[in-house]
Design an enzyme around this catalytic site. Structure first.
Site, PDB file in Angstrom:
ATOM      1  CB  THR A 185       3.543   3.941   2.158  1.00 52.88           C
ATOM      2  OG1 THR A 185       2.760   2.818   1.731  1.00 52.88           O
ATOM      3  CG2 THR A 185       2.616   5.019   2.692  1.00 52.88           C
ATOM      4  CG  ASP A 186       5.369  -0.888  -1.805  1.00 54.27           C
ATOM      5  OD1 ASP A 186       6.096  -1.278  -0.870  1.00 54.27           O
ATOM      6  OD2 ASP A 186       4.957  -1.658  -2.685  1.00 54.27           O
ATOM      7  CG  ASP A 187       7.230   3.827  -5.572  1.00 54.63           C
ATOM      8  OD1 ASP A 187       8.125   3.727  -6.410  1.00 54.63           O
ATOM      9  OD2 ASP A 187       6.070   3.403  -5.757  1.00 54.63           O
TER      10      ASP A 187
END
Length: 648
Positions: A386-388
């Site tokens: 989710t961060d990328d």
């Protein structure tokens, strides 16, 4: 909303010359653009510690494929990283680490270094003083057991029957974080087969003869698991044959199903090497296609450096091209590059090609969610994060692409997937939803690194900021994320940083996200964060936080100034409307004053986090992308005010 005085007695005593800021930003952009690959991606080296290189030599020795062409430059690199006190650390400037030093010592013995050589005696003395090989982490002792240097009976048992536990049952493999899960499954095979391939030397120099530590109380969870381990050791001596055979077969199928296109597993070193070991022990020769692909893929993680002392060979634990490309693209856009800038468009096309449309382990918790995220590495389709995905969408949202429908469709798929990965408490973890079980960390095996992936402030902030930038700040999903962030603010006003060092990273991510989502910059949470950042600014004008802050609270917010951490602090202060404050002006001045002539910044200190307290990263691109980001936002926020308009 509670509002307090914003502290604007520190008003516009601007000291940063706008012309100097623009020159610094221009030079930095030229430097960043020159680093872009022709196909569109950026990738800085991801530096860690010599554990990677020591274990690479151990792996090759175990598989019988060690060669002087690999061993000599790798050993030269390991020696070059030893400090004056004979130790090796897990991060630049950090304290000596017992397990890292022990593994480096054994690897250098493999390379031919004598135990009586001064550098080896110094390392062995540190190991003995620190508790000896008996005090090293379980992973280190597993490597030693492979060569008969530690008894398998004295290691925690890892039964392959774990593979049978359903996803609702405690301690099933999906209770572990994806990196731990991919490591544990192959280790169940290795620990069951218990191979021993003796070496020509021993490790008595590293032993203290200390007895094993006393077990925890039986009324504690850790104590109960220790006693369960005794039961499992008993079962391991006389298992149900057909059950064990089926478990081993299913574990092998699970491993093979997750091998990536580049031959690796998860794009990271631990599951990669343990999967190779497991397959080899199950009868796969080094010439088998799966083994050959895995070994050849590792070569793509090797960094060669030529020095007067000879060639150095070091292994990256992971590679970060998708993350680096997202950050670089966003930084250029923040610095004023147009949405149709050629470098931005090349990066966009490459990122669009990296979007993952296949399923993965995340579907165990979210079976009805359509794919659409991005991973961190060149090849890791099983584990998007989710961060990328949030950072990529933040960047792509501002791109003027010649095929706008293709871009919109990718953003829509990515957003739906990222939002759908929200955990029940309103926050976001990186790779899985609701990966919050406390049980795996209590097992005797788990004495190193984070083993689960609960929501964190930095990841949640990036998703919240993404949704706000897409005009979805009032969505219930976003509001729940905002509430999670507000609920997890530290008492001192900062936020903990899971994937970057540490409270500066967390605070630098959260404040811009909250403001983007509608939080008043004058509100108590934001002003509290501003006060914390002001209080922790170094005398030289920069910010830094030593990685020891993960274990020692005395280090929180304290450390030598770095370019990346200074930029994170500035991003938070700028979002809070502090563009005219002396703190911001001094921070900008520090960035300008420390910039190299080529446009970059020096940053030997590690500011990235793999496992808090245990494993850290120096992202070589952080020192350029985040200063560009901060300088660009500063100019946008501060220059209108200098022309008689309200800033920020």
């Amino acid at each position: 909303m509670t509002v307090i005085d914003s502290g604007t007695s520190e008003t516009a005593r601007a000291t940063a010359d706008p012309a100097l800021v623009r020159d610094a930003l221009r030079t930095a952009q030229v430097h960043l653009r020159a680093l872009q690959d022709d196909t569109g991606w950026w990738k800085g080296e991801l530096a860690t510690n010599v554990t990677m290189d020591a274990e690479d030599l151990l792996l090759r020795a175990f598989l019988g494929i060690a060669t002087p062409e690999v061993t000599e430059p790798a050993a030269r690199w390991i020696r070059s990283q030893q400090r004056a006190d004979g130790t090796w650390a897990t991060f630049h400037g950090g304290p000596g680490d017992l397990s890292t030093t022990a593994e480096a010592w054994v690897a250098l013995r493999l390379a031919g270094d004598g135990a009586d050589e001064p550098h080896m005696r110094a390392a062995a003395k540190f190991v003995r003083t620190g508790g000896g090989i008996e005090g090293t982490r379980v992973f280190t002792r597993i490597w030693l057991a492979l060569f008969g240097l530690w008894p398998w009976d004295d290691l925690p048992n890892l039964p392959p029957e774990l593979i049978f536990l359903p996803s609702w049952f405690p301690l099933n493999i999906y209770d572990w974080g994806c990196w731990a899960r991919q490591t544990v499954v192959p280790l169940t095979v290795v620990a069951t087969l218990r191979p021993v391939r003796p070496l020509s030397f021993g490790i008595d120099e590293l032993r203290t003869g200390s007895p094993a530590p006393r077990r925890n109380s039986i009324v504690s969870i850790a104590g109960m698991f220790q006693r369960l381990d005794t039961v499992l050791h008993t079962y391991a001596r006389r298992p149900l044959g057909w059950v064990r055979e089926m478990a081993m077969r299913q574990a092998a199928e699970w491993i093979l199903a997750r091998q990536e296109a580049d031959g690796g597993w998860g794009g990271i070193q631990p599951p990669w090497v343990y999967s190779l070991l497991a397959l080899h022990l199950l009868g796969y020769s080094v010439d088998h296609p799966a083994m050959r692909a895995g070994l050849e893929g590792l070569e793509g993680f090797v960094v060669h450096e030529h020095t007067p002392a000879g060639e150095l060979r070091r292994l990256e634990a992971c590679q970060s091209p998708v993350w680096d490309t997202a950050l670089a693209t966003a930084a250029l856009l923040e610095a004023g590059a147009p949405g149709d800038d050629p470098a931005v468009l090349r990066a966009t096309d490459w990122l669009l090609g990296e979007q993952i449309t296949a399923g993965g382990d995340w579907q165990v918790r979210r079976p009805d969610l359509a794919p659409g995220g991005w991973a961190f590495e060149f090849a890791n389709d099983c584990y998007p994060d989710t961060d990328d995905s949030a950072l990529i969408i933040l960047a792509l949202h501002r791109v003027s692409h010649p095929d706008p429908e293709r871009l919109r469709a990718a953003i829509r798929r990515g957003t739906d997937w990222t939002v759908g990965m929200q955990s029940a408490d309103g926050g976001w973890g990186a790779f899985d939803a609701d990966n919050t079980s406390a049980l795996p960390a209590k097992l005797p095996f788990c004495d190193f690194g984070a083993v689960t992936d609960p929501p964190s402030a930095d990841v949640t902030a990036h998703v919240v900021e993404m949704l706000a930038e897409l005009g979805r700040g009032s969505d219930e999903r976003c509001r729940r994320g905002v509430r999670w962030l507000l609920d997890h603010q530290e008492r001192d006003g900062s936020w903990y940083g899971r994937w970057g060092a540490n409270h500066i990273y967390g605070t630098g991510a959260v404040v811009p996200a909250l403001v983007a989502a509608g939080e008043d910059p004058r509100s108590r949470p934001i002003r509290s964060a501003v006060r914390w950042l002001r209080a922790h600014q170094n005398e030289d004008g920069g910010w830094g936080e030593d990685l020891r802050s993960y274990r020692d609270p005395a280090w929180i917010g304290h450390g030598e100034s770095t370019a990346s951490q200074t930029a994170w602090a500035l991003l938070a202060l700028l979002a809070a409307g502090e563009q005219h404050s002396p703190a911001v002006e001094r921070g900008i001045g520090w960035l300008i004053g420390t910039q190299r002539p080529d446009g970059g910044w020096d940053e030997d200190l590690f500011t990235g986090t793999g496992f808090p307290g245990d494993f850290y990263i120096n992202y070589h691109l952080y020192r350029i992308v985040f200063p560009i980001w901060a300088l660009g936002r500063y100019l946008r926020a501060a220059e209108p005010a200098r022309n008689g308009h309200r800033g920020g």
